[in-house]
Design a protein around this motif. Structure first.
Motif, PDB file in Angstrom:
ATOM      1  N   GLY A 119       0.679  -0.701   0.499  1.00 26.31           N
ATOM      2  CA  GLY A 119      -0.254  -0.455   0.085  1.00 26.31           C
ATOM      3  C   GLY A 119       0.324   1.320   0.250  1.00 26.31           C
ATOM      4  N   GLY A 120       0.576   2.275  -0.861  1.00 28.20           N
ATOM      5  CA  GLY A 120       1.317   3.727  -1.123  1.00 28.20           C
ATOM      6  C   GLY A 120       2.758   3.735  -1.879  1.00 28.20           C
ATOM      7  N   CYS A 121       2.548   2.719  -2.431  1.00 29.40           N
ATOM      8  CA  CYS A 121       4.532   2.380  -2.835  1.00 29.40           C
ATOM      9  C   CYS A 121       3.856   1.340  -4.310  1.00 29.40           C
ATOM     10  CB  CYS A 121       4.686   0.911  -2.543  1.00 29.40           C
ATOM     11  SG  CYS A 121       5.585   1.486  -0.472  1.00 29.40           S
ATOM     12  N   ALA A 122       3.000   2.099  -5.141  1.00 33.47           N
ATOM     13  CA  ALA A 122       2.315   1.623  -6.518  1.00 33.47           C
ATOM     14  C   ALA A 122       3.884   1.852  -7.243  1.00 33.47           C
ATOM     15  CB  ALA A 122       0.381   1.883  -6.753  1.00 33.47           C
ATOM     16  N   ASN A 123       4.309   3.155  -6.857  1.00 31.02           N
ATOM     17  CA  ASN A 123       4.622   3.705  -7.666  1.00 31.02           C
ATOM     18  C   ASN A 123       6.552   3.978  -6.858  1.00 31.02           C
ATOM     19  OD1 ASN A 123       3.070   4.891  -9.594  1.00 31.02           O
ATOM     20  ND2 ASN A 123       2.142   6.317  -8.554  1.00 31.02           N
ATOM     21  N   GLY A 124       6.697   3.323  -6.330  1.00 26.78           N
ATOM     22  CA  GLY A 124       7.407   3.190  -5.560  1.00 26.78           C
ATOM     23  C   GLY A 124       8.233   3.865  -4.189  1.00 26.78           C
ATOM     24  N   CYS A 125       8.963   3.608  -3.308  1.00 30.38           N
ATOM     25  CA  CYS A 125       9.489   3.812  -1.996  1.00 30.38           C
ATOM     26  C   CYS A 125       9.953   3.653  -1.358  1.00 30.38           C
ATOM     27  CB  CYS A 125       7.382   3.512  -0.845  1.00 30.38           C
ATOM     28  SG  CYS A 125       7.957   2.221  -0.928  1.00 30.38           S
ATOM     29  N   SER A 126      10.277   4.458   0.442  1.00 31.63           N
ATOM     30  CA  SER A 126      11.528   3.901   0.553  1.00 31.63           C
ATOM     31  C   SER A 126      10.774   3.920   2.110  1.00 31.63           C
ATOM     32  CB  SER A 126      12.113   5.120   0.636  1.00 31.63           C
ATOM     33  OG  SER A 126      13.071   4.950  -0.401  1.00 31.63           O
ATOM     34  N   PHE A 127      11.629   3.109   2.251  1.00 31.15           N
ATOM     35  CA  PHE A 127      11.205   2.732   3.637  1.00 31.15           C
ATOM     36  C   PHE A 127      12.035   3.617   4.988  1.00 31.15           C
ATOM     37  CE2 PHE A 127      10.339  -2.122   2.523  1.00 31.15           C
ATOM     38  CZ  PHE A 127       8.835  -2.121   1.647  1.00 31.15           C
ATOM     39  N   PRO A 181      19.298   9.739   8.506  1.00 33.10           N
ATOM     40  CA  PRO A 181      20.570  10.612   8.570  1.00 33.10           C
ATOM     41  C   PRO A 181      21.278  10.256  10.454  1.00 33.10           C
ATOM     42  CG  PRO A 181      19.466  12.323   7.817  1.00 33.10           C
ATOM     43  CD  PRO A 181      18.910  11.224   7.948  1.00 33.10           C
ATOM     44  N   GLY A 182      22.555   9.159  10.023  1.00 34.66           N
ATOM     45  CA  GLY A 182      22.467   8.507  11.623  1.00 34.66           C
ATOM     46  C   GLY A 182      22.196   7.745  11.419  1.00 34.66           C
ATOM     47  N   ALA A 183      21.394   6.634  10.346  1.00 33.08           N
ATOM     48  CA  ALA A 183      21.060   5.337  10.500  1.00 33.08           C
ATOM     49  C   ALA A 183      21.808   4.743   9.221  1.00 33.08           C
ATOM     50  CB  ALA A 183      19.662   5.352  10.878  1.00 33.08           C
ATOM     51  N   ALA A 184      20.799   3.830   9.376  1.00 26.20           N
ATOM     52  CA  ALA A 184      21.254   2.887   7.738  1.00 26.20           C
ATOM     53  C   ALA A 184      20.523   3.541   6.074  1.00 26.20           C
ATOM     54  CB  ALA A 184      20.296   2.008   8.088  1.00 26.20           C
ATOM     55  N   THR A 185      21.520   3.892   5.936  1.00 29.55           N
ATOM     56  CA  THR A 185      20.801   4.087   4.021  1.00 29.55           C
ATOM     57  C   THR A 185      20.023   3.803   3.607  1.00 29.55           C
ATOM     58  OG1 THR A 185      23.857   4.311   3.485  1.00 29.55           O
ATOM     59  CG2 THR A 185      22.091   4.139   1.509  1.00 29.55           C
ATOM     60  N   ILE A 186      19.117   5.264   3.160  1.00 32.69           N
ATOM     61  CA  ILE A 186      17.169   4.594   2.779  1.00 32.69           C
ATOM     62  C   ILE A 186      17.425   3.969   1.403  1.00 32.69           C
ATOM     63  CG2 ILE A 186      16.124   5.703   1.403  1.00 32.69           C
ATOM     64  CD1 ILE A 186      16.362   8.666   4.154  1.00 32.69           C
ATOM     65  N   VAL A 187      17.291   3.060   0.935  1.00 30.36           N
ATOM     66  CA  VAL A 187      16.756   2.248   0.159  1.00 30.36           C
ATOM     67  C   VAL A 187      15.702   2.478  -0.787  1.00 30.36           C
ATOM     68  CG1 VAL A 187      17.321  -0.175  -1.241  1.00 30.36           C
ATOM     69  CG2 VAL A 187      18.378   0.476   1.319  1.00 30.36           C
ATOM     70  N   PRO A 188      15.601   3.026  -2.131  1.00 28.70           N
ATOM     71  CA  PRO A 188      15.116   3.437  -3.006  1.00 28.70           C
ATOM     72  C   PRO A 188      14.478   1.722  -3.122  1.00 28.70           C
ATOM     73  CG  PRO A 188      17.160   4.694  -3.755  1.00 28.70           C
ATOM     74  CD  PRO A 188      17.218   3.363  -3.085  1.00 28.70           C
ATOM     75  N   LEU A 189      13.030   1.570  -3.040  1.00 23.06           N
ATOM     76  CA  LEU A 189      12.571   0.458  -4.163  1.00 23.06           C
ATOM     77  C   LEU A 189      11.745   0.756  -5.073  1.00 23.06           C
ATOM     78  CD1 LEU A 189      11.673  -0.634  -0.720  1.00 23.06           C
ATOM     79  CD2 LEU A 189      13.546  -1.786  -1.766  1.00 23.06           C
ATOM     80  N   HIS A 190      11.780  -0.503  -6.204  1.00 28.84           N
ATOM     81  CA  HIS A 190      11.297   0.288  -7.408  1.00 28.84           C
ATOM     82  C   HIS A 190       9.846  -0.508  -7.434  1.00 28.84           C
ATOM     83  CE1 HIS A 190      10.292  -0.118 -11.361  1.00 28.84           C
ATOM     84  NE2 HIS A 190      10.228   1.253 -12.161  1.00 28.84           N
ATOM     85  N   PRO A 191       8.917  -0.015  -8.181  1.00 27.72           N
ATOM     86  CA  PRO A 191       7.721  -1.409  -8.278  1.00 27.72           C
ATOM     87  C   PRO A 191       7.690  -2.179  -8.186  1.00 27.72           C
ATOM     88  CG  PRO A 191       7.029   0.856  -9.186  1.00 27.72           C
ATOM     89  CD  PRO A 191       8.207   0.741  -8.996  1.00 27.72           C
ATOM     90  N   THR A 192       8.594  -2.720  -9.384  1.00 34.97           N
ATOM     91  CA  THR A 192       9.304  -3.914  -9.515  1.00 34.97           C
ATOM     92  C   THR A 192       9.934  -4.566  -8.629  1.00 34.97           C
ATOM     93  OG1 THR A 192      10.868  -3.104 -11.036  1.00 34.97           O
ATOM     94  CG2 THR A 192       8.519  -3.858 -12.152  1.00 34.97           C
TER      95      THR A 192
END
Length: 879
Positions: free
Chosen positions: A764-772, A830-841
């Motif tokens: 949900g909310g990640c149909a166009n990709g998202c980052s956790f 910042p100060g934590a794990a690197t943000i990982v961009p997630l493609h819809p696929t």
């Protein structure tokens, strides 16, 4: 980075607490370098070796709910909305507040007003919904039945899912009385914080890194919806160190008395919850084959399937609903309908749409005009601002900006994209299935929402949604508007020995501010129904604080009953009403103001008490069919089992589970015949004991929930991005699973693993990709951990999150042996794990591993996530 903040106001730290509203404390300044958190040190930080262990922000406030009361083995599943105190409101009113973390505890209040934590073996926190509500939103009770476990299904972990029986609605006053279009509340009017499950929630780090959080405009209250089970042994038969631990359990419990925790936790079914296997079944989409062919069989089939309470049984002949037998959840229960029109072509569930076909159009369509959201988010007006560009308005406010693209082979009718807040969502233009609809009458958006051009949306039977509203006031009022039938059903409930009444609407009466009921009075209310003490129903135009005049009857009395001193009257009428009645029930409206009063005697005279309020409309789901075919459905404890929710691989393994060869490789949580415990046997108010089990000294336990919320006030909104809640169930769409008993004598072989394979776009909310931004894994006692992997390359999987857990080592504070003391939170930024961009696929895999020394029912493998959408135009390396 330090944000620009407003100056704090004078603090008030000791408001009066009461059992109606609870209390809030603060605001307090917060210095992470010197101040102490509510729950002490955190054993887990952000994962991947990072070392963030304290909360950030500049202020915090605390909230304590009204008291809950329980007896042994009782399940409490109740909602409270705790208003924030005047000092908190003074500091945050008109401000955008970024909530950056929170803490939770189950407490008892001591005589001196202080709080002490309740031991994990005395109260089990199954889970809770947790939301901060701004003044532009309301949490309203719907009265529409829905099993609590329905919250644990596919899709994003939204507030609507976490507060079953309630909806969060737009409380903004309509721009004008003539355009009260129903529309969703602004994204910043209500903020859902990540939910908390199990005892581990107390020592799990609920935290957002710098630049992220959950944003709420003008916070006004905290909405809390916990599921908590009382496991306090009143008989003192536990261990020497825990006399109040591990009391009696029903026969279905799989946990031996030697265990450190109680089998009550897993919601074992009791003999008070008998199973009934039905020869009928429900169908959410499609057409029944064979049909149920008589009204009598239809109504008895609904009862056999546990669809109760029944508001009414209806026999009709119409082409607008499916032929045969169907059911619709409405406020107060279920409406069972038998349609004699065997030629009706309407299908079960939501109406279908068509895809664009044929040669591409020569140019982009003109989309100027009004469009309706078929999922019930109101009407939107597209206003041209230039070649192929449009502003999208709702209630006179610009909600989005749209840019068209020319037709192509891939998009024969064209399409475009819309910027909604910070999100850019693409859409295709299609045909709608309404008779006579021309080209470009449907927008299919990338987030699953469908818009239909007016007036073609109105021409399709049932296109305007059926809505209902409920108010529990001096008079209990339910309004049900069904445009497809031109039918309004009004239910009024009050004392049987005196008159009572309710009036609706207002004419040119100032609402006096954010609450639209303010200023509503007798002189402004243009249609009123009064029920006399003998049950007579009258309709009136009220005067200026006087009875006014009685008008000709426009309603039909469907029922008029008295039970235990309460009279319930069910009335029906058309939406527009008669010419003598100038009140119109608008199914597209967001809200309806009302007044209500109760008299001192049976005849209409001066009222004894009066009040005013607001009815907020919510949309009802489409009808579900009832078919004359068996499909392993029925009821448990007279609650409907429903259709099969478990899904096949790769999304889930519950229907092909190698750990359950003993049940034909079907996990028992998917099989009504094998089901022995879990959420379906754990409704609010349930006592999880068999009928022959009694508890001595079963005193009532009084307890509360306590929260601390950390925040910062944003003067510069570009400094932080708002996150949204999403989730993923490893037991996809089912929300629970059973863990088998180990048959090996080698402890190293006593594990059980479930997996789910999916893509980021499925969330949900990640149909166009998202980052956790933050990830928490939730599983029950016996869990060894959860993992999420990126598996685009099966040979080289990438670990995204390892939600390891730590068990309690003693019976010290928040460290109870045998209970999960905390779970690792994976935090990105910042100060934590690197943000990982997630493609819809992007291919993802969820893994949950359990110890199988004991067999468990109703276990869970849930990812609770707050995420952000990818920025518009984000390019991945492979693009």
């Amino acid at each position: 980075m330090m944000l620009s903040l407003v100056t704090a106001v004078t603090l008030s730290t000791n408001p009066s607490w009461n059992n109606v509203t609870g209390a809030s404390y603060g605001p307090f300044p917060w210095n992470p370098a010197t101040d102490s958190t509510m729950n002490g040190d955190y054993l887990f930080g952000t994962g991947f070796g990072k070392d963030v262990k304290t909360h950030r922000g500049t202020h915090y406030f605390e909230v304590v709910t009204p008291s809950y009361y329980s007896t042994y083995a009782e399940v409490r599943w109740d909602s409270f909305q705790v208003p924030l105190g005047p000092d908190i409101l003074a500091q945050t009113d008109g401000k955008l507040v970024n909530f950056v973390g929170y803490e939770f505890d189950l407490v008892k209040t001591l005589p001196n007003g202080s709080h002490v934590s309740v031991n994990a073996w005395e109260l089990y926190n199954h889970h809770y919904g947790n939301s901060i509500v701004g003044k532009a939103a309301r949490m309203v009770k719907t009265g529409v039945p829905g099993d609590h476990e329905n919250a644990h299904a596919a899709g994003p972990m939204t507030d609507a899912a976490l507060f079953p029986g309630y909806r969060f609605v737009n409380a903004e006053v309509p721009a004008t009385e003539n355009s009260p279009i129903r529309s969703p509340a602004a994204s910043s009017s209500n903020g859902g914080l990540i939910i908390g499950n199990g005892a581990e929630s107390r020592k799990t780090f609920h935290y957002f890194t710098e630049g992220y959080g959950v944003q709420v405009e003008s916070p006004a209250s905290a909405a809390i919806h916990p599921m908590v089970i009382d496991t306090k042994n009143r008989e003192g038969t536990g261990t020497k160190s825990r006399p109040t631990g591990h009391g009696i359990v029903p026969k279905e419990s799989n946990v031996p008395s030697s265990s450190m925790y109680s089998g009550i936790h897993e919601c074992p079914c009791t003999d008070k919850w008998p199973k009934k296997i039905s020869s009928f079944s429900t169908l959410a989409s499609g057409v029944c084959s064979p049909l149920i062919n008589t009204a009598e069989l239809c109504f008895s089939a609904a009862a056999e399937l546990g669809l109760a309470p029944v508001v009414k049984n209806v026999t009709t002949t119409t082409a607008t609903i499916p032929a045969g037998c169907s059911v619709q959840a409405v406020s107060g229960g279920y409406e069972i309908v038998f349609n004699t029109d065997t030629s009706a072509t309407a299908t079960c569930g939501a109406p279908s749409t068509t895809k664009a076909s044929g040669a591409p159009l020569a140019k982009a369509c003109d989309v100027t005009g009004q469009w309706m959201n078929t999922k019930g988010q109101g009407l939107y007006t597209f206003v041209s601002t230039g070649a192929g560009a449009y502003n999208v308005t709702s209630g006179g406010v610009v909600s989005a900006r749209v840019k068209m693209v020319n037709p192509s082979v891939a998009q024969p009718q064209g399409g475009g994209s819309g910027v909604w807040g910070k999100n850019t969502i693409p859409f295709n233009l299609l045909n709608y299935t309404a008779a006579g609809s021309p080209i470009c009458t449907q927008m299919s958006w990338g987030n699953g929402v469908t818009f239909v051009k007016m007036p073609y949306a109105n021409e399709k039977p049932g296109a305007l949604p059926r809505v209902s509203a409920l108010a529990e006031d001096l008079v209990n009022i339910t309004v049900d508007i069904d445009p497809a039938k031109d039918l309004v059903t009004l239910t009024l409930q009050g004392p049987s020995d005196v008159w009572y009444g309710a009036g609706f609407g207002y004419h040119h009466v100032s609402t006096g501010g954010a609450d639209p009921s303010v200023g509503v009075s007798m002189i402004g209310t243009n249609w009123t129904v009064v029920i006399l003490g003998d049950g007579t129903v009258t309709e009136r135009h009220l005067g200026n604080h006087e009875a006014g005049t009685e008008i000709p009857t426009t309603v039909n009395v469907s029922s008029n009953t008295v039970i235990a001193g309460t009279r319930t009257v069910v009335l029906t009428r058309s939406i527009k009403g008669a010419t003598s009645d100038d009140f119109f029930f608008d199914s597209t409206a967001n809200q309806l103001t009302f007044i209500n009063a109760v008299g001192a005697g049976p005849y209409l005279m001066e009222h004894k008490v009066k009040s005013s309020g607001v009815l907020y409309f919510v949309e009802l789901e489409y009808p579900t069919c009832i078919c004359n075919v068996a499909a392993d459905q029925g009821s448990i404890g007279d609650y409907s089992w429903g259709t099969q929710r478990c899904v096949a691989r790769p999304l889930g393994q519950m229907l092909d589970d190698p750990g359950w060869e003993s049940n034909h490789r079907v996990n028992p949580s998917c099989d009504i015949k094998a089901y022995s415990g879990g959420l379906r046997c754990c409704k609010g108010g349930t006592i999880l004991l068999d009928s022959d089990q009694n508890v001595t000294n079963n005193d009532v336990f009084e307890w509360q929930l306590k929260y601390r919320y950390y925040y910062e006030i944003l003067d510069d909104t570009t400094k932080a991005e708002n996150t949204f809640m999403t989730s993923w169930w490893t037991e996809h769409n089912n929300g629970e699973h059973d863990v088998p008993l180990c048959n090996s004598t080698d402890p190293s072989e006593c594990t059980y693993t479930i997996t789910s394979n999916f893509t980021a776009g499925d969330m949900g909310g990640c149909a166009n990709g998202c980052s956790f931004i933050t990830m928490e894994g939730h599983c029950h006692i016996g869990c060894l951990g959860m993992e999420m992997w990126i598996v685009d390359d099966e040979a080289n999987p990438q670990l995204l999150c390892n939600a390891s857990i730590q068990m309690g080592q003693s019976d010290g504070w928040m460290d109870e042996e045998g209970y999960i003391a905390g779970a690792n939170t994976c935090i990105f930024g910042p100060g934590a794990a690197t943000i990982v961009p997630l493609h819809p696929t992007t291919k993802l895999r969820s893994v949950k591993i359990s110890n199988t020394t004991n067999q468990y029912t109703g276990d869970m493998a849930l990812w609770e996530i707050n995420a952000v959408p990818l920025t518009a135009g984000y390019k991945f390396p492979f693009q």
